[in-house]
Scaffold this motif. Structure first.
Motif, mmCIF file in Angstrom:
data_model
loop_
_atom_site.group_PDB
_atom_site.id
_atom_site.type_symbol
_atom_site.label_atom_id
_atom_site.label_comp_id
_atom_site.label_asym_id
_atom_site.label_seq_id
_atom_site.Cartn_x
_atom_site.Cartn_y
_atom_site.Cartn_z
ATOM 1 N N SER A 131 37.486 42.513 44.176
ATOM 2 C CA SER A 131 37.560 41.395 45.129
ATOM 3 C C SER A 131 38.160 40.160 44.473
ATOM 4 O O SER A 131 38.903 39.403 45.103
ATOM 5 C CB SER A 131 36.169 41.059 45.666
ATOM 6 O OG SER A 131 35.624 42.165 46.334
ATOM 7 N N LEU A 132 37.839 39.958 43.215
ATOM 8 C CA LEU A 132 38.379 38.827 42.464
ATOM 9 C C LEU A 132 39.888 38.974 42.287
ATOM 10 O O LEU A 132 40.649 38.029 42.510
ATOM 11 C CB LEU A 132 37.668 38.741 41.112
ATOM 12 C CG LEU A 132 37.843 37.503 40.266
ATOM 13 C CD1 LEU A 132 37.577 36.226 41.033
ATOM 14 C CD2 LEU A 132 36.913 37.588 39.058
ATOM 15 N N LEU A 133 40.351 40.161 41.904
ATOM 16 C CA LEU A 133 41.787 40.409 41.767
ATOM 17 C C LEU A 133 42.496 40.202 43.093
ATOM 18 O O LEU A 133 43.539 39.528 43.161
ATOM 19 C CB LEU A 133 42.027 41.838 41.263
ATOM 20 C CG LEU A 133 43.489 42.257 41.144
ATOM 21 C CD1 LEU A 133 44.216 41.435 40.092
ATOM 22 C CD2 LEU A 133 43.588 43.752 40.824
ATOM 23 N N PHE A 134 41.942 40.760 44.151
ATOM 24 C CA PHE A 134 42.564 40.609 45.469
ATOM 25 C C PHE A 134 42.638 39.140 45.868
ATOM 26 O O PHE A 134 43.672 38.680 46.368
ATOM 27 C CB PHE A 134 41.792 41.401 46.527
ATOM 28 C CG PHE A 134 42.298 41.152 47.918
ATOM 29 C CD1 PHE A 134 43.497 41.694 48.339
ATOM 30 C CD2 PHE A 134 41.587 40.340 48.795
ATOM 31 C CE1 PHE A 134 43.989 41.446 49.617
ATOM 32 C CE2 PHE A 134 42.069 40.089 50.069
ATOM 33 C CZ PHE A 134 43.262 40.640 50.484
ATOM 34 N N ARG A 135 41.576 38.401 45.632
ATOM 35 C CA ARG A 135 41.575 36.979 46.012
ATOM 36 C C ARG A 135 42.652 36.211 45.253
ATOM 37 O O ARG A 135 43.345 35.377 45.832
ATOM 38 C CB ARG A 135 40.205 36.367 45.764
ATOM 39 C CG ARG A 135 40.149 34.914 46.210
ATOM 40 C CD ARG A 135 38.767 34.370 46.250
ATOM 41 N NE ARG A 135 38.797 32.984 46.719
ATOM 42 C CZ ARG A 135 37.747 32.250 46.870
ATOM 43 N NH1 ARG A 135 36.545 32.745 46.618
ATOM 44 N NH2 ARG A 135 37.846 31.009 47.288
ATOM 45 N N TYR B 275 52.805 40.969 40.283
ATOM 46 C CA TYR B 275 53.709 42.105 40.144
ATOM 47 C C TYR B 275 53.124 43.235 39.303
ATOM 48 O O TYR B 275 53.324 44.410 39.610
ATOM 49 C CB TYR B 275 55.054 41.646 39.557
ATOM 50 C CG TYR B 275 55.873 40.925 40.583
ATOM 51 C CD1 TYR B 275 56.695 41.620 41.460
ATOM 52 C CD2 TYR B 275 55.791 39.548 40.724
ATOM 53 C CE1 TYR B 275 57.426 40.963 42.435
ATOM 54 C CE2 TYR B 275 56.517 38.881 41.688
ATOM 55 C CZ TYR B 275 57.333 39.590 42.545
ATOM 56 O OH TYR B 275 58.036 38.945 43.515
ATOM 57 N N MET B 276 52.404 42.903 38.247
ATOM 58 C CA MET B 276 51.958 43.927 37.307
ATOM 59 C C MET B 276 50.625 44.578 37.676
ATOM 60 O O MET B 276 50.316 45.650 37.180
ATOM 61 C CB MET B 276 51.858 43.335 35.894
ATOM 62 C CG MET B 276 53.183 42.826 35.364
ATOM 63 S SD MET B 276 54.517 44.040 35.434
ATOM 64 C CE MET B 276 53.942 45.242 34.257
ATOM 65 N N GLU B 277 49.845 43.935 38.508
ATOM 66 C CA GLU B 277 48.509 44.479 38.804
ATOM 67 C C GLU B 277 48.391 45.075 40.202
ATOM 68 O O GLU B 277 47.298 45.438 40.619
ATOM 69 C CB GLU B 277 47.445 43.401 38.589
ATOM 70 C CG GLU B 277 47.345 42.907 37.160
ATOM 71 C CD GLU B 277 46.948 43.977 36.137
ATOM 72 O OE1 GLU B 277 46.518 45.073 36.535
ATOM 73 O OE2 GLU B 277 47.065 43.703 34.931
ATOM 74 N N LEU B 278 49.490 45.211 40.905
ATOM 75 C CA LEU B 278 49.439 45.824 42.233
ATOM 76 C C LEU B 278 48.813 47.216 42.183
ATOM 77 O O LEU B 278 48.074 47.606 43.078
ATOM 78 C CB LEU B 278 50.850 45.933 42.819
ATOM 79 C CG LEU B 278 51.412 44.680 43.459
ATOM 80 C CD1 LEU B 278 52.892 44.874 43.758
ATOM 81 C CD2 LEU B 278 50.652 44.317 44.717
ATOM 82 N N ARG B 279 49.107 47.939 41.117
ATOM 83 C CA ARG B 279 48.606 49.321 40.990
ATOM 84 C C ARG B 279 47.087 49.393 40.919
ATOM 85 O O ARG B 279 46.508 50.458 41.133
ATOM 86 C CB ARG B 279 49.224 49.981 39.767
ATOM 87 C CG ARG B 279 48.754 49.357 38.460
ATOM 88 C CD ARG B 279 49.500 49.922 37.252
ATOM 89 N NE ARG B 279 49.032 49.359 36.005
ATOM 90 C CZ ARG B 279 49.410 48.190 35.501
ATOM 91 N NH1 ARG B 279 50.259 47.435 36.165
ATOM 92 N NH2 ARG B 279 48.949 47.759 34.354
ATOM 93 N N ASN B 280 46.443 48.273 40.585
ATOM 94 C CA ASN B 280 44.987 48.270 40.455
ATOM 95 C C ASN B 280 44.258 47.868 41.735
ATOM 96 O O ASN B 280 43.028 47.806 41.745
ATOM 97 C CB ASN B 280 44.573 47.352 39.305
ATOM 98 C CG ASN B 280 44.840 47.996 37.963
ATOM 99 O OD1 ASN B 280 44.423 49.115 37.726
ATOM 100 N ND2 ASN B 280 45.566 47.302 37.109
#
Length: 195
Positions: A57-61, A109-114
């Protein structure tokens, strides 16, 4: 559950996001634990869950806020009727907006896969909105006979990829000023699409 002593939601929440942003950018999302984020902020690990349900949730936010800020800032620009001027404006906007946010750009760009599939779809939709704005400019120029483009979608992605390159090498105080870099990139983009 009692709030951690000295914790204030209007201060701690943004500090958690800032700490996560820096840690994700430096070490990668997968390598960062909630404990590391808590230590960076100076709170107990359990206190983080008062502000975010989990690391995903933190990454998405973080990604969502970045894309919303990007779309909002671009939406506030006045629009040019001339496609060439609109493209020049897009080039300058993209470079300057992103140079001020290197960690956000890296993560976007780099963390979309996560991202979970649902979160990925949301972020991909926001990215597509931004790409569509550029593609509309390229189509307008193509229809006006200003641009010679075989495929506007590929051209859109190529222009954005080229502009994103600035974030990897530009340093303030280097050989070229930001104004010079913007002029050079505008010249390269213009030549790549001109009829």
């Amino acid at each position: 559950m009692a709030r951690t002593q000295g914790s204030h939601s209007d201060i701690t929440g943004p500090r958690i996001r800032k700490a996560a942003l820096g840690l994700f950018a430096r070490h990668g999302y997968a390598a960062v634990s909630m404990r590391q984020i808590a230590a960076e902020v100076g709170v107990q690990a359990g206190a983080l869950y008062n502000y975010t349900p989990d690391k995903q949730s933190l990454l998405f936010r973080l990604m969502n806020e970045h894309m919303q800020d990007l779309l909002s800032a671009y939406g506030e620009l006045g629009r040019h009727a001339d496609a060439s001027e609109a493209l020049r404006q897009f080039v300058g906007f993209h470079i300057r907006f992103h140079l001020e946010r290197p960690d956000e750009v890296f993560i976007a760009y780099m963390e979309l896969r996560n991202l979970t599939p649902e979160n990925f779809a949301d972020i991909e939709g926001l990215r597509r909105s931004y790409e569509n704005a550029l593609e509309a400019i390229l189509r307008q120029g193509q229809e006006a006979g200003l641009f010679d483009i075989t495929d506007t979608k590929i051209a859109t992605l190529a222009v954005i990829a080229m502009l994103n390159g600035v974030m990897t090498w530009y340093r303030a105080g280097g050989r070229l000023s930001l104004d010079e870099v913007e002029r050079i990139y505008w010249d390269m983009v213009r030549k790549s699409v001109s009829a």
